[in-house]
Design a protein around this motif. Sequence first.
Motif, PDB file in Angstrom:
ATOM      1  N   ILE A  61      -1.795  -0.506  -2.739  1.00 38.52           N
ATOM      2  CA  ILE A  61      -1.721  -1.635  -3.169  1.00 38.52           C
ATOM      3  C   ILE A  61      -1.851  -1.745  -4.940  1.00 38.52           C
ATOM      4  O   ILE A  61      -2.094  -2.496  -5.420  1.00 38.52           O
ATOM      5  CB  ILE A  61      -2.765  -2.597  -2.827  1.00 38.52           C
ATOM      6  N   GLY A  62      -1.663  -0.347  -5.402  1.00 36.38           N
ATOM      7  CA  GLY A  62      -1.276  -0.162  -6.857  1.00 36.38           C
ATOM      8  C   GLY A  62      -2.183   0.309  -7.653  1.00 36.38           C
ATOM      9  O   GLY A  62      -2.485  -0.120  -8.697  1.00 36.38           O
ATOM     10  N   GLY A  63      -3.064   1.474  -7.041  1.00 38.53           N
ATOM     11  CA  GLY A  63      -3.921   1.981  -7.875  1.00 38.53           C
ATOM     12  C   GLY A  63      -5.284   1.958  -7.253  1.00 38.53           C
ATOM     13  O   GLY A  63      -5.577   1.281  -6.537  1.00 38.53           O
ATOM     14  N   GLU A  64      -6.137   2.904  -7.646  1.00 45.02           N
ATOM     15  CA  GLU A  64      -7.376   3.252  -6.858  1.00 45.02           C
ATOM     16  C   GLU A  64      -8.307   2.176  -7.064  1.00 45.02           C
ATOM     17  O   GLU A  64      -8.164   1.466  -8.309  1.00 45.02           O
ATOM     18  CB  GLU A  64      -7.999   4.760  -7.201  1.00 45.02           C
ATOM     19  N   ILE A  65      -9.339   2.005  -6.208  1.00 43.19           N
ATOM     20  CA  ILE A  65     -10.056   0.668  -6.302  1.00 43.19           C
ATOM     21  C   ILE A  65     -11.411   1.550  -6.556  1.00 43.19           C
ATOM     22  O   ILE A  65     -11.969   2.262  -5.923  1.00 43.19           O
ATOM     23  CB  ILE A  65     -10.245  -0.007  -4.958  1.00 43.19           C
ATOM     24  N   GLU A  66     -12.117   0.714  -7.510  1.00 38.57           N
ATOM     25  CA  GLU A  66     -13.555   1.083  -7.823  1.00 38.57           C
ATOM     26  C   GLU A  66     -14.454  -0.002  -7.434  1.00 38.57           C
ATOM     27  O   GLU A  66     -14.209  -1.264  -7.835  1.00 38.57           O
ATOM     28  CB  GLU A  66     -13.468   1.518  -9.359  1.00 38.57           C
ATOM     29  N   LEU A  67     -15.489   0.357  -6.588  1.00 41.31           N
ATOM     30  CA  LEU A  67     -16.519  -0.665  -6.080  1.00 41.31           C
ATOM     31  C   LEU A  67     -17.554  -0.536  -7.013  1.00 41.31           C
ATOM     32  O   LEU A  67     -18.092   0.506  -7.273  1.00 41.31           O
ATOM     33  CB  LEU A  67     -16.468  -0.559  -4.817  1.00 41.31           C
ATOM     34  N   LYS A  68     -18.295  -1.844  -7.627  1.00 40.80           N
ATOM     35  CA  LYS A  68     -19.369  -1.672  -8.230  1.00 40.80           C
ATOM     36  C   LYS A  68     -20.373  -2.739  -7.700  1.00 40.80           C
ATOM     37  O   LYS A  68     -20.027  -3.648  -7.218  1.00 40.80           O
ATOM     38  CB  LYS A  68     -19.099  -2.351  -9.761  1.00 40.80           C
TER      39      LYS A  68
ATOM     40  N   GLN B 104     -18.070  -5.695  -6.552  1.00 44.71           N
ATOM     41  CA  GLN B 104     -17.115  -6.128  -7.319  1.00 44.71           C
ATOM     42  C   GLN B 104     -16.202  -5.037  -6.984  1.00 44.71           C
ATOM     43  O   GLN B 104     -16.239  -3.878  -7.376  1.00 44.71           O
ATOM     44  CB  GLN B 104     -17.493  -6.244  -8.768  1.00 44.71           C
ATOM     45  N   GLY B 105     -14.839  -5.483  -6.769  1.00 46.20           N
ATOM     46  CA  GLY B 105     -13.894  -4.410  -6.448  1.00 46.20           C
ATOM     47  C   GLY B 105     -12.762  -4.675  -7.843  1.00 46.20           C
ATOM     48  O   GLY B 105     -12.167  -5.864  -8.234  1.00 46.20           O
ATOM     49  N   CYS B 106     -12.465  -3.421  -8.388  1.00 42.39           N
ATOM     50  CA  CYS B 106     -11.673  -3.546  -9.486  1.00 42.39           C
ATOM     51  C   CYS B 106     -10.372  -2.556  -9.219  1.00 42.39           C
ATOM     52  O   CYS B 106     -10.558  -1.528  -8.680  1.00 42.39           O
ATOM     53  CB  CYS B 106     -12.351  -2.909 -10.680  1.00 42.39           C
TER      54      CYS B 106
ATOM     55  N   THR C 138     -10.011  -0.530   5.334  1.00 44.16           N
ATOM     56  CA  THR C 138     -10.610   0.520   6.065  1.00 44.16           C
ATOM     57  C   THR C 138     -11.315   1.712   4.698  1.00 44.16           C
ATOM     58  O   THR C 138     -12.471   1.708   4.975  1.00 44.16           O
ATOM     59  CB  THR C 138      -9.911   1.640   6.868  1.00 44.16           C
ATOM     60  N   VAL C 139     -10.637   1.779   4.085  1.00 43.87           N
ATOM     61  CA  VAL C 139     -11.162   2.642   2.595  1.00 43.87           C
ATOM     62  C   VAL C 139     -12.257   1.766   2.023  1.00 43.87           C
ATOM     63  O   VAL C 139     -13.103   2.383   1.373  1.00 43.87           O
ATOM     64  CB  VAL C 139     -10.287   3.305   2.051  1.00 43.87           C
ATOM     65  N   ILE C 140     -11.806   0.560   1.865  1.00 39.49           N
ATOM     66  CA  ILE C 140     -12.861  -0.358   1.003  1.00 39.49           C
ATOM     67  C   ILE C 140     -14.177  -0.332   1.838  1.00 39.49           C
ATOM     68  O   ILE C 140     -15.499  -0.396   1.229  1.00 39.49           O
ATOM     69  CB  ILE C 140     -12.341  -1.764   0.859  1.00 39.49           C
ATOM     70  N   VAL C 141     -14.065  -0.468   3.277  1.00 37.40           N
ATOM     71  CA  VAL C 141     -15.434  -0.580   3.868  1.00 37.40           C
ATOM     72  C   VAL C 141     -16.161   0.718   4.074  1.00 37.40           C
ATOM     73  O   VAL C 141     -17.449   0.722   3.691  1.00 37.40           O
ATOM     74  CB  VAL C 141     -15.144  -0.919   5.338  1.00 37.40           C
TER      75      VAL C 141
END
Length: 416
Positions: A27-34, A79-81, A132-135
């Motif tokens: 979906i357009g780049g790695e996701i950083e969770l805070k 927060q997902g960035c 899945t990877v977000i979880v």
Amino acid sequence: MHSVERATVAPAGLVALSAPATAAPSIGGEIELKLHDRLEPLESDWRRLEADNLNSLHQSYDWCSAWAKTHDNTLAIVQGCQNGRTVFILPLELVRHGMVRSAQFIGGRFNNINTGLFSTEFRDHATTEDGTVIVRALTRLLAGKADLVNLTNIPLDWRGARHPLVGLPAIENQNHAFQLPLTADFEQTIAQLNGKRRRKKYRSQCRKIEAEGGFDHFIARTGAEKQALLATFFDQKAIRFKAHGIPNVFQSPETQAFFRMLLEVDRGSADTPLELHAIRLKGAHEGKIAAIAGLSRKGDHVICQFGSIDESLVAEASPGELLFWLMIERCCEEGAALFDFGLGDQDYKRRWCTVETIQHDILLPISAAGRIASIAQRGVTRAKAVIKGNPQLYSVIQRMRAHADSAPARSTGPED
């Protein structure tokens, strides 16, 4: 003090708390969770995301802020960035149920629909793998803080859109929600419901109340009117719950303070976290309130949060049903597209609604205790579905809960 923790997600399901992965998600780049323990630093991004029509008003900033200010639960706001921009927020709080610490949506027991907050672009392009990877990152981020991530009452398909977490293991919630689509023409709206019969009933209700002196459709506008009407609602609800042997979910001071605070929010538009409507009588019952309802609105979606009636006043006129007619008519005039009667299968909702929405619970174990709790909760949810399908058994269970509710010590688990 505001604390932030971070986790980075890669498409292959890898989670890193430090160095980012080299591959890019779909979906357009790695996701950083805070992970945040306060709402305020996120307010700007929060209000931007909540403006999306498909994000629930129960995850709005005002709703969550009012709950956080009236309850002592620790916040765990995710927060997902992506590419330096906030693309989702999951407003969670940590609540202990027995020995298990759950991360759940803020205000969960009073929420009729939970979606989280997702940007339109993220929702439109998210894949099952992305969810899945977000979880996996989420469970890593909450390790040591929670045993279970308990995301309840999520419609996996909502108004034609697929939820970004749709591919995760989920169980159907025992409660369904009920809605009535609205058009600009009120006559077309009620035509979905056998309009001729509905109009006949409305005229009959009006005649019965007019025989007692008449009524007003009253909307609380001033601060004093709002607080007085809310106090009347709490009184009416307590009487009705006691009479029917049902536990009073509105009795705690924290809950009452939460709804009082919602009434103070003025967005300067049609959107509102809480607006109180009532049938106010004239004549022999001058000034008395026969029925009350609390409405919330975000965009074109209106939710009836609660309702009550005074069964000692004009009961033969069904003032609660009359109030729904008047509120729905007004919502049509004001351009709303969906009137939501919320969770719970009740006869009056089926009489008014043409849409039944199935919601799901997503349970993500983090610890061994969480895995046990997840299995147990799935069993309890299935059992509740069976019980609610048996009205006689459900009535017995409710009376038992009401008795427990009146005891001095009371647990505060989510309302079922």
